[in-house]
Design a protein around this motif. Structure first.
Motif, PDB file in Angstrom:
ATOM      1  N   ASN A  25      70.755  32.691-119.824  1.00 45.96           N
ATOM      2  CA  ASN A  25      71.575  33.403-120.694  1.00 45.96           C
ATOM      3  C   ASN A  25      72.461  34.402-120.066  1.00 45.96           C
ATOM      4  OD1 ASN A  25      69.978  33.211-122.889  1.00 45.96           O
ATOM      5  ND2 ASN A  25      68.269  34.602-121.931  1.00 45.96           N
ATOM      6  N   LYS A  26      72.456  34.608-118.677  1.00 47.86           N
ATOM      7  CA  LYS A  26      73.576  35.296-118.131  1.00 47.86           C
ATOM      8  C   LYS A  26      74.681  34.327-117.844  1.00 47.86           C
ATOM      9  CE  LYS A  26      74.414  37.601-113.652  1.00 47.86           C
ATOM     10  NZ  LYS A  26      73.972  38.279-112.286  1.00 47.86           N
ATOM     11  N   LEU A  27      74.490  33.134-117.501  1.00 47.67           N
ATOM     12  CA  LEU A  27      75.551  32.192-117.368  1.00 47.67           C
ATOM     13  C   LEU A  27      76.367  31.936-118.620  1.00 47.67           C
ATOM     14  CD1 LEU A  27      73.987  29.234-115.157  1.00 47.67           C
ATOM     15  CD2 LEU A  27      75.668  30.890-114.536  1.00 47.67           C
ATOM     16  N   GLN A  28      75.538  32.021-119.715  1.00 48.23           N
ATOM     17  CA  GLN A  28      76.096  31.743-121.081  1.00 48.23           C
ATOM     18  C   GLN A  28      77.008  33.063-121.413  1.00 48.23           C
ATOM     19  OE1 GLN A  28      73.456  30.360-124.262  1.00 48.23           O
ATOM     20  NE2 GLN A  28      74.845  31.576-125.741  1.00 48.23           N
ATOM     21  N   MET A  29      76.445  34.275-121.075  1.00 50.55           N
ATOM     22  CA  MET A  29      77.243  35.633-121.315  1.00 50.55           C
ATOM     23  C   MET A  29      78.511  35.636-120.702  1.00 50.55           C
ATOM     24  SD  MET A  29      74.603  38.848-121.898  1.00 50.55           S
ATOM     25  CE  MET A  29      74.779  39.184-120.252  1.00 50.55           C
ATOM     26  N   TYR A  34      84.615  34.243-119.810  1.00 50.68           N
ATOM     27  CA  TYR A  34      85.937  33.442-119.099  1.00 50.68           C
ATOM     28  C   TYR A  34      86.517  32.517-120.062  1.00 50.68           C
ATOM     29  CZ  TYR A  34      84.563  34.339-114.260  1.00 50.68           C
ATOM     30  OH  TYR A  34      84.185  34.677-113.121  1.00 50.68           O
ATOM     31  N   LEU A  35      85.755  32.114-121.138  1.00 49.47           N
ATOM     32  CA  LEU A  35      86.635  30.863-122.007  1.00 49.47           C
ATOM     33  C   LEU A  35      87.394  31.520-122.970  1.00 49.47           C
ATOM     34  CD1 LEU A  35      83.303  28.355-122.412  1.00 49.47           C
ATOM     35  CD2 LEU A  35      85.327  28.382-120.768  1.00 49.47           C
ATOM     36  N   GLY A  36      87.008  32.762-123.501  1.00 51.31           N
ATOM     37  CA  GLY A  36      87.899  33.439-124.368  1.00 51.31           C
ATOM     38  C   GLY A  36      87.853  32.737-125.989  1.00 51.31           C
ATOM     39  N   GLN A  37      88.487  31.648-126.137  1.00 47.89           N
ATOM     40  CA  GLN A  37      88.685  31.299-127.608  1.00 47.89           C
ATOM     41  C   GLN A  37      87.217  30.676-128.104  1.00 47.89           C
ATOM     42  OE1 GLN A  37      92.628  29.164-126.668  1.00 47.89           O
ATOM     43  NE2 GLN A  37      92.584  29.641-128.869  1.00 47.89           N
ATOM     44  N   LEU A  38      86.658  30.037-127.079  1.00 50.46           N
ATOM     45  CA  LEU A  38      85.178  29.562-127.608  1.00 50.46           C
ATOM     46  C   LEU A  38      84.196  30.040-126.863  1.00 50.46           C
ATOM     47  CD1 LEU A  38      86.225  25.792-127.066  1.00 50.46           C
ATOM     48  CD2 LEU A  38      85.814  26.806-129.255  1.00 50.46           C
ATOM     49  N   THR A  39      82.962  30.078-127.477  1.00 55.52           N
ATOM     50  CA  THR A  39      81.730  30.418-126.857  1.00 55.52           C
ATOM     51  C   THR A  39      81.339  29.346-125.819  1.00 55.52           C
ATOM     52  OG1 THR A  39      80.260  29.683-128.382  1.00 55.52           O
ATOM     53  CG2 THR A  39      80.934  31.974-128.605  1.00 55.52           C
ATOM     54  N   SER A  40      80.587  29.460-124.748  1.00 55.78           N
ATOM     55  CA  SER A  40      80.093  28.535-123.807  1.00 55.78           C
ATOM     56  C   SER A  40      79.272  27.230-124.754  1.00 55.78           C
ATOM     57  CB  SER A  40      79.074  29.052-123.040  1.00 55.78           C
ATOM     58  OG  SER A  40      79.547  30.030-122.164  1.00 55.78           O
ATOM     59  N   ARG A  41      78.544  27.713-125.720  1.00 54.66           N
ATOM     60  CA  ARG A  41      77.946  26.835-126.403  1.00 54.66           C
ATOM     61  C   ARG A  41      78.727  25.945-127.373  1.00 54.66           C
ATOM     62  NH1 ARG A  41      72.563  27.099-127.195  1.00 54.66           N
ATOM     63  NH2 ARG A  41      72.497  26.787-129.419  1.00 54.66           N
ATOM     64  N   GLN A  42      79.928  26.741-127.976  1.00 60.46           N
ATOM     65  CA  GLN A  42      80.894  25.952-128.556  1.00 60.46           C
ATOM     66  C   GLN A  42      81.765  24.856-127.598  1.00 60.46           C
ATOM     67  OE1 GLN A  42      83.309  29.157-130.443  1.00 60.46           O
ATOM     68  NE2 GLN A  42      81.967  29.135-132.053  1.00 60.46           N
ATOM     69  N   LYS A  83      87.031  26.563-137.854  1.00 59.25           N
ATOM     70  CA  LYS A  83      87.831  26.826-136.915  1.00 59.25           C
ATOM     71  C   LYS A  83      89.130  25.716-136.732  1.00 59.25           C
ATOM     72  CE  LYS A  83      85.660  30.239-134.000  1.00 59.25           C
ATOM     73  NZ  LYS A  83      85.366  30.589-132.468  1.00 59.25           N
ATOM     74  N   GLY A  84      88.833  24.508-137.395  1.00 58.76           N
ATOM     75  CA  GLY A  84      89.833  23.565-137.435  1.00 58.76           C
ATOM     76  C   GLY A  84      89.770  22.493-136.107  1.00 58.76           C
ATOM     77  N   TYR A  85      88.739  22.897-135.305  1.00 57.63           N
ATOM     78  CA  TYR A  85      88.798  22.399-133.911  1.00 57.63           C
ATOM     79  C   TYR A  85      88.003  20.982-133.991  1.00 57.63           C
ATOM     80  CZ  TYR A  85      89.875  26.836-131.990  1.00 57.63           C
ATOM     81  OH  TYR A  85      90.097  28.122-131.777  1.00 57.63           O
ATOM     82  N   VAL A 109      92.667  23.421-127.660  1.00 55.19           N
ATOM     83  CA  VAL A 109      91.720  24.746-127.244  1.00 55.19           C
ATOM     84  C   VAL A 109      90.640  24.306-125.864  1.00 55.19           C
ATOM     85  CG1 VAL A 109      89.616  26.094-127.804  1.00 55.19           C
ATOM     86  CG2 VAL A 109      91.717  25.659-129.540  1.00 55.19           C
ATOM     87  N   MET A 110      90.175  22.861-125.736  1.00 56.24           N
ATOM     88  CA  MET A 110      89.461  22.338-124.962  1.00 56.24           C
ATOM     89  C   MET A 110      90.194  22.401-123.376  1.00 56.24           C
ATOM     90  SD  MET A 110      87.264  19.113-126.210  1.00 56.24           S
ATOM     91  CE  MET A 110      86.294  18.896-124.555  1.00 56.24           C
ATOM     92  N   LEU A 111      91.281  22.169-123.453  1.00 62.68           N
ATOM     93  CA  LEU A 111      92.255  21.905-122.665  1.00 62.68           C
ATOM     94  C   LEU A 111      92.426  23.143-121.924  1.00 62.68           C
ATOM     95  CD1 LEU A 111      93.838  20.068-120.649  1.00 62.68           C
ATOM     96  CD2 LEU A 111      95.805  20.495-122.004  1.00 62.68           C
ATOM     97  N   GLU A 112      92.698  24.395-122.725  1.00 65.46           N
ATOM     98  CA  GLU A 112      92.844  25.566-122.233  1.00 65.46           C
ATOM     99  C   GLU A 112      91.427  26.350-121.761  1.00 65.46           C
ATOM    100  OE1 GLU A 112      94.310  28.178-125.392  1.00 65.46           O
ATOM    101  OE2 GLU A 112      96.007  26.778-125.949  1.00 65.46           O
ATOM    102  N   CYS A 113      90.303  26.058-122.406  1.00 64.38           N
ATOM    103  CA  CYS A 113      89.136  26.356-121.945  1.00 64.38           C
ATOM    104  C   CYS A 113      88.548  25.764-120.612  1.00 64.38           C
ATOM    105  CB  CYS A 113      87.977  26.305-123.175  1.00 64.38           C
ATOM    106  SG  CYS A 113      88.297  27.422-124.671  1.00 64.38           S
ATOM    107  N   GLY A 114      89.017  24.396-120.507  1.00 64.98           N
ATOM    108  CA  GLY A 114      88.728  23.599-119.311  1.00 64.98           C
ATOM    109  C   GLY A 114      89.246  24.100-118.037  1.00 64.98           C
ATOM    110  N   GLU A 115      90.548  24.716-118.173  1.00 65.86           N
ATOM    111  CA  GLU A 115      91.416  25.504-117.029  1.00 65.86           C
ATOM    112  C   GLU A 115      90.374  26.539-116.730  1.00 65.86           C
ATOM    113  OE1 GLU A 115      95.459  26.151-116.399  1.00 65.86           O
ATOM    114  OE2 GLU A 115      95.811  25.178-118.459  1.00 65.86           O
ATOM    115  N   LYS A 116      90.152  27.637-117.625  1.00 72.15           N
ATOM    116  CA  LYS A 116      89.184  28.611-117.417  1.00 72.15           C
ATOM    117  C   LYS A 116      87.679  28.271-117.024  1.00 72.15           C
ATOM    118  CE  LYS A 116      91.678  31.325-121.117  1.00 72.15           C
ATOM    119  NZ  LYS A 116      91.733  31.579-122.274  1.00 72.15           N
TER     120      LYS A 116
END
Length: 199
Positions: A25-29, A34-42, A83-85, A109-116
């Motif tokens: 739960n802590k890692l997910q929160m 960190y990811l911003g545009q996506l949740t960890s689960r997404q 969301k069109g992803y 979006v994956m590329l951006e979140c991957g950096e984060k």
């Protein structure tokens, strides 16, 4: 076996089981922050899709890859599609199934979140040596297999050619530079202090 020894062992197992829930739960929160545009689960849904062969990206296979239920995976897929992803297309193998495909917007979006996510990895494993991370991964794989099912992980290459995307290499280098600075900041600080002293 001595009852006190069995009781101590059982207590450690119970504490470990409970701690896994808290850690997850802590890692997910933190991942969500960190990811911003996506949740960890997404983000993990997209990672799972990218690590499955293109003609095997069914709801069942995605859920299995993530060790979750089809219902949970389906909710996330619907959200990502809205969301069109991602987009869904009929399966060529099974007319009753659909395959899920990441759209061009989803790849960006994956590329951006991957950096984060690289920064997230450096921060959450900050106090772990490389050997400890390897040991933890091995133990988690062993724990996953308690019922005989082997973990179908993310070691294989992705089926999407992210390296062909414009800006991919630059993004990868930025992420690696950021990772090195965060992961090895104490060593970097010592080097910088040494340079300052020598000057």
């Amino acid at each position: 076996m001595d009852h006190s020894k069995a009781l101590r062992e059982l207590n450690i197992m119970q504490q470990t089981y409970a701690t896994l829930f808290s850690v997850t739960n802590k890692l997910q929160m933190h991942g969500d922050q960190y990811l911003g545009q996506l949740t960890s689960r997404q983000y993990m849904i997209l990672i799972a899709i990218a690590h499955l062969p293109e003609d095997e990206t069914t709801l069942t296979n995605i859920a299995t890859k993530l060790g979750t239920s089809k219902q949970s995976a389906n909710k996330l897929i619907i959200n990502l599609e809205n969301k069109g992803y991602i987009t869904t297309i009929p399966s060529k193998r099974d007319k009753r199934s659909i395959n899920v495909k990441i759209t061009e917007t989803g790849k960006l979006v994956m590329l951006e979140c991957g950096e984060k996510a690289v920064t997230l990895m450096a921060d959450i494993f900050n106090d772990f040596s490389t050997k400890e991370v390897e040991t933890l991964w091995s133990l988690l794989n062993k724990l996953y297999s308690f019922d005989g099912d082997e973990l179908n992980g993310f070691e294989e290459d992705v089926n999407y050619k992210f390296d062909e995307m414009e800006g991919y290499e630059e993004a990868q280098m930025r992420a690696l530079d950021r990772y090195i600075l965060r992961r090895y900041r104490s060593a970097h600080d010592e080097i910088m202090e040494g340079k300052t002293t020598m000057e």
